[in-house]
Design an enzyme around this catalytic site. Structure first.
Site, PDB file in Angstrom:
ATOM      1  CG  ASN A   1      -2.113  -1.015   0.875  1.00 55.75           C
ATOM      2  OD1 ASN A   1      -2.263  -1.485  -0.255  1.00 55.75           O
ATOM      3  ND2 ASN A   1      -2.886  -1.365   1.896  1.00 55.75           N
TER       4      ASN A   1
ATOM      5  NE  ARG B   1     -11.218   2.553  -2.198  1.00 56.58           N
ATOM      6  CZ  ARG B   1     -12.414   3.067  -2.474  1.00 56.58           C
ATOM      7  NH1 ARG B   1     -13.156   2.534  -3.411  1.00 56.58           N
ATOM      8  NH2 ARG B   1     -12.866   4.117  -1.808  1.00 56.58           N
TER       9      ARG B   1
ATOM     10  NE  ARG C   1     -12.675  -0.390  -0.201  1.00 56.48           N
ATOM     11  CZ  ARG C   1     -11.526  -1.017  -0.426  1.00 56.48           C
ATOM     12  NH1 ARG C   1     -11.525  -2.293  -0.726  1.00 56.48           N
ATOM     13  NH2 ARG C   1     -10.372  -0.381  -0.354  1.00 56.48           N
ATOM     14  N   PRO C   2     -17.184   3.219  -1.342  1.00 56.09           N
ATOM     15  CG  PRO C   2     -17.945   4.518   0.432  1.00 56.09           C
ATOM     16  CD  PRO C   2     -17.410   3.164   0.096  1.00 56.09           C
TER      17      PRO C   2
ATOM     18  CG  ASP D   1     -18.509   9.633  -0.594  1.00 53.72           C
ATOM     19  OD1 ASP D   1     -17.995   8.489  -0.582  1.00 53.72           O
ATOM     20  OD2 ASP D   1     -18.691  10.297   0.434  1.00 53.72           O
ATOM     21  CG  LEU D   2     -14.696  10.707   1.222  1.00 55.46           C
ATOM     22  CD1 LEU D   2     -13.814  10.025   2.251  1.00 55.46           C
ATOM     23  CD2 LEU D   2     -15.332  11.963   1.815  1.00 55.46           C
TER      24      LEU D   2
ATOM     25  CB  ILE E   1     -12.399   0.440   8.588  1.00 54.76           C
ATOM     26  CG1 ILE E   1     -11.537   0.790   9.807  1.00 54.76           C
ATOM     27  CG2 ILE E   1     -12.032   1.276   7.361  1.00 54.76           C
ATOM     28  CD1 ILE E   1     -11.393   2.234  10.154  1.00 54.76           C
TER      29      ILE E   1
ATOM     30  NE  ARG F   1      -6.254  -7.935  -5.338  1.00 57.81           N
ATOM     31  CZ  ARG F   1      -7.268  -7.209  -4.890  1.00 57.81           C
ATOM     32  NH1 ARG F   1      -8.398  -7.800  -4.556  1.00 57.81           N
ATOM     33  NH2 ARG F   1      -7.179  -5.900  -4.784  1.00 57.81           N
TER      34      ARG F   1
HETATM   35  N1  EPU Z   1     -14.791   6.017   2.303  1.00 54.67           N
HETATM   36  C1  EPU Z   1     -15.901   6.756   1.947  1.00 54.67           C
HETATM   37  N2  EPU Z   1     -15.859   7.453   0.773  1.00 54.67           N
HETATM   38  C2  EPU Z   1     -14.774   7.432  -0.043  1.00 54.67           C
HETATM   39  C3  EPU Z   1     -13.635   6.687   0.345  1.00 54.67           C
HETATM   40  C4  EPU Z   1     -13.673   5.985   1.530  1.00 54.67           C
HETATM   41  O1  EPU Z   1     -16.913   6.771   2.650  1.00 54.67           O
HETATM   42  O2  EPU Z   1     -14.796   8.096  -1.101  1.00 54.67           O
HETATM   43  C5  EPU Z   1     -14.847   5.250   3.571  1.00 54.67           C
HETATM   44  C6  EPU Z   1     -14.709   3.739   3.350  1.00 54.67           C
HETATM   45  O3  EPU Z   1     -15.922   3.159   2.992  1.00 54.67           O
HETATM   46  C7  EPU Z   1     -14.211   3.269   4.681  1.00 54.67           C
HETATM   47  C8  EPU Z   1     -13.367   4.448   5.157  1.00 54.67           C
HETATM   48  O4  EPU Z   1     -13.710   5.557   4.344  1.00 54.67           O
HETATM   49  O5  EPU Z   1     -15.276   3.094   5.551  1.00 54.67           O
HETATM   50  C9  EPU Z   1     -11.899   4.218   5.070  1.00 54.67           C
HETATM   51  O6  EPU Z   1     -11.545   3.693   3.793  1.00 54.67           O
HETATM   52  P1  EPU Z   1     -10.238   4.176   3.059  1.00 54.67           P
HETATM   53  O7  EPU Z   1     -10.634   5.074   1.932  1.00 54.67           O
HETATM   54  O8  EPU Z   1      -9.271   4.699   4.042  1.00 54.67           O
HETATM   55  O9  EPU Z   1      -9.706   2.824   2.444  1.00 54.67           O
HETATM   56  P2  EPU Z   1      -8.901   2.693   1.123  1.00 54.67           P
HETATM   57  O10 EPU Z   1      -8.027   3.870   0.941  1.00 54.67           O
HETATM   58  O11 EPU Z   1      -9.789   2.320   0.012  1.00 54.67           O
HETATM   59  C10 EPU Z   1      -6.779   1.593   2.138  1.00 54.67           C
HETATM   60  C11 EPU Z   1      -6.029   0.324   1.917  1.00 54.67           C
HETATM   61  C12 EPU Z   1      -6.831  -0.834   2.466  1.00 54.67           C
HETATM   62  C13 EPU Z   1      -7.059  -0.597   3.955  1.00 54.67           C
HETATM   63  C14 EPU Z   1      -7.746   0.757   4.164  1.00 54.67           C
HETATM   64  C15 EPU Z   1      -7.905   1.125   5.603  1.00 54.67           C
HETATM   65  C16 EPU Z   1      -4.828   0.761  -0.091  1.00 54.67           C
HETATM   66  C17 EPU Z   1      -4.616   0.456  -1.526  1.00 54.67           C
HETATM   67  N3  EPU Z   1      -5.808   0.132   0.506  1.00 54.67           N
HETATM   68  O12 EPU Z   1      -8.001   1.441   1.448  1.00 54.67           O
HETATM   69  O13 EPU Z   1      -6.070  -1.998   2.290  1.00 54.67           O
HETATM   70  O14 EPU Z   1      -7.844  -1.620   4.479  1.00 54.67           O
HETATM   71  O15 EPU Z   1      -6.991   1.791   3.522  1.00 54.67           O
HETATM   72  O16 EPU Z   1      -6.678   1.196   6.223  1.00 54.67           O
HETATM   73  O17 EPU Z   1      -4.080   1.518   0.489  1.00 54.67           O
HETATM   74  C18 EPU Z   1      -5.657  -4.199   1.610  1.00 54.67           C
HETATM   75  O18 EPU Z   1      -4.465  -3.873   1.502  1.00 54.67           O
HETATM   76  O19 EPU Z   1      -6.049  -5.391   1.506  1.00 54.67           O
HETATM   77  C19 EPU Z   1      -6.643  -3.165   1.849  1.00 54.67           C
HETATM   78  C20 EPU Z   1      -7.942  -3.357   1.703  1.00 54.67           C
END
Ligand code: EPU
Length: 418
Positions: free
Chosen positions: A23, A93, A122-123, A125-126, A327, A398
């Site tokens: 990541n 993502r 996995r929204p 919107d942000l 989360i 992966r």
């Molecule tokens: N969220 C929103 N809107 C958005 C984006 C996120 O509501 O536009 C919410 C998500 O639904 C969640 C929260 O924000 O409830 C946190 O999600 P985050 O966006 O931080 O997750 P991510 O960036 O998609 C990364 C890691 C994940 C890890 C999470 C949490 C990467 C590529 N992925 O995901 O890793 O679980 O942060 O730490 O960096 C993995 O490696 O297997 C993995 C899933």
């Protein structure tokens, strides 16, 4: 589809080296598109998600050389399209991180709508709100979303909830967007300050990486650079759970225990014996493990990515523990596999599971649901007596490099069947 065959129930021993962080590496690959010059990445894990990201950026016209294992040289001298692959982009993502570089370099970015995900909704919107705040326009099509540069300029964006990838995506774009950008209530995962530091070494002006407020002064030009990817804290924490669940004597080398303070504290509370040095963790065989509640939280809290491996460990601890996944809402469904193996876990709702232990685990046929739960099932299979088969190993590949070879080196009985 490949599968793993595992004969478990025996302690492991020896040393296992932690790979570069998935990541972090994925984000550096995207950030490399900010510059026309060469970016050299070392210590990149050889995993499927990195391969997908490399395929995606090559389709954009980026030259990616892979002169030796773990090294990738990226040169985005020119970009031939700003349309991301409809087939590849929804698979990972972090393809969302390419929006910024494409906007500042080509004026637009077209992304297919993200597909479903094994760990829940996995929204996005942000990303949409954040890019709009910095002046981009966003058009929703039937199959795709088109971002256009409009009048990109620095701005202030407050995250209602911290998001790792959205923080990184906006930070990457703001680096080359004129004016001052302030990102508030951002994620603080260690991969974020590492990315900020690297971009600063290439000419960016970012302050506050690793704190809740990041400030970026846009610059006209980003230079090339070179970086060795930081160790994967999730892999290190998973190996610690593996050692504890299998009562093994294991040295986890090449990690940064400072990135694992809360998980290590949980291990201590559970009664796992271990010693920490600056770049290693030595886990020793421990009996009399005790149940402890776990609640996932943004960094520096307990990482959601370690929730599944630690739940496996809790099946070996005495008492009742509540695992609260705050989360993601789809990240507890692997529990049915653990129950099939003899665990006693009740899924109270999408976010909560109650684990009663200790329960001896027995081998079974399992399906790897996602990257992290996939490795957790490998850990469960190594802790279980008898033979397990884990299907859908692609999910594990992966995120983890040659995991079966590395586990065999610490005397695990695991083989891949193609
Ligand atoms: N969220 C929103 N809107 C958005 C984006 C996120 O509501 O536009 C919410 C998500 O639904 C969640 C929260 O924000 O409830 C946190 O999600 P985050 O966006 O931080 O997750 P991510 O960036 O998609 C990364 C890691 C994940 C890890 C999470 C949490 C990467 C590529 N992925 O995901 O890793 O679980 O942060 O730490 O960096 C993995 O490696 O297997 C993995 C899933």
């Amino acid at each position: 589809m490949a599968r793993f065959e595992i004969h478990g129930g025996k302690p492991l021993s020896g040393e296992i080296r932690v790979s570069g962080a998935k990541n972090a590496a994925l984000k550096f690959l995207a950030a490399a598109l900010l510059t026309e010059e060469e970016v050299r990445l070392r210590n990149v894990p050889e995993i499927e998600d990195i391969k997908r990201m490399v395929e995606i950026i090559r389709e954009l016209g980026v030259q990616v050389d892979h002169p030796e294992p773990h090294q990738y040289n990226i040169r985005a001298a020119s970009l031939k399209t700003s349309v991301l692959s409809r087939e590849l982009a929804p698979k990972i993502r972090p393809s969302m991180l390419l929006i910024g570089p494409l906007l500042v370099r080509t004026g637009s970015a077209t992304l297919p709508h993200p597909g479903g995900c094994a760990i829940g909704r996995r929204p996005t919107d942000l990303f949409v709100h954040g890019f709009r705040k910095l002046g981009a326009t966003v058009e929703e099509g039937v199959d795709e979303r088109i971002f256009r540069a409009g009048t990109l300029r620095g701005g202030r964006f407050v995250f209602p909830t911290p998001s790792v990838t959205a923080t990184e995506a906006l930070m990457i774009m703001a680096v080359r967007t004129s004016g001052r950008t302030e990102l508030v209530n951002v994620a603080m995962e260690p991969e974020i300050p590492a990315l900020a530091e690297f971009l600063n070494s290439c000419g960016a002006k970012i302050t506050g990486g690793g704190t809740p407020i990041i400030i970026i002064e846009g610059v006209d030009r980003i230079r090339g650079g070179e970086i060795s990817i930081m160790p994967d804290r999730i892999e290190a924490g998973s190996f610690a759970a593996l050692a504890a669940a299998t009562k093994s004597d294991l040295w986890i080398r090449g990690c940064n225990p400072k990135h694992l303070e809360v998980p290590l504290l949980m291990l201590e509370k559970i009664g796992v014996k271990f010693e920490v040095a600056s770049d290693s963790i030595h886990v020793m065989p421990s009996d009399d493990l005790e149940a402890m509640n776990i609640t996932t939280h943004e960094y520096p809290g307990f990482p959601t990515d370690l929730q599944a491996p630690f739940t496996v460990l809790l099946t070996q601890a005495k008492g009742v523990a509540l695992v609260h996944e705050t989360i993601f809402e789809g990240r507890l469904f692997y529990i049915e596999h653990l129950n099939k193996m003899g665990a006693k876990i009740v899924l109270s709702d999408q976010h909560r599971a109650v684990v009663e232990g200790p329960t001896p685990l027995r081998g079974s046929t399992l399906e790897s649901p996602d990257i992290r739960a996939g490795l957790a099932l490998v850990i469960a299979a190594l802790a279980a007596k008898g033979k397990s088969t884990i299907n859908n190993v692609y999910q594990i590949d992966r995120g983890y490099e040659r995991i079966e070879e590395r586990l065999r080196a610490i005397s695990a009985d695991i083989r891949r069947i193609e």
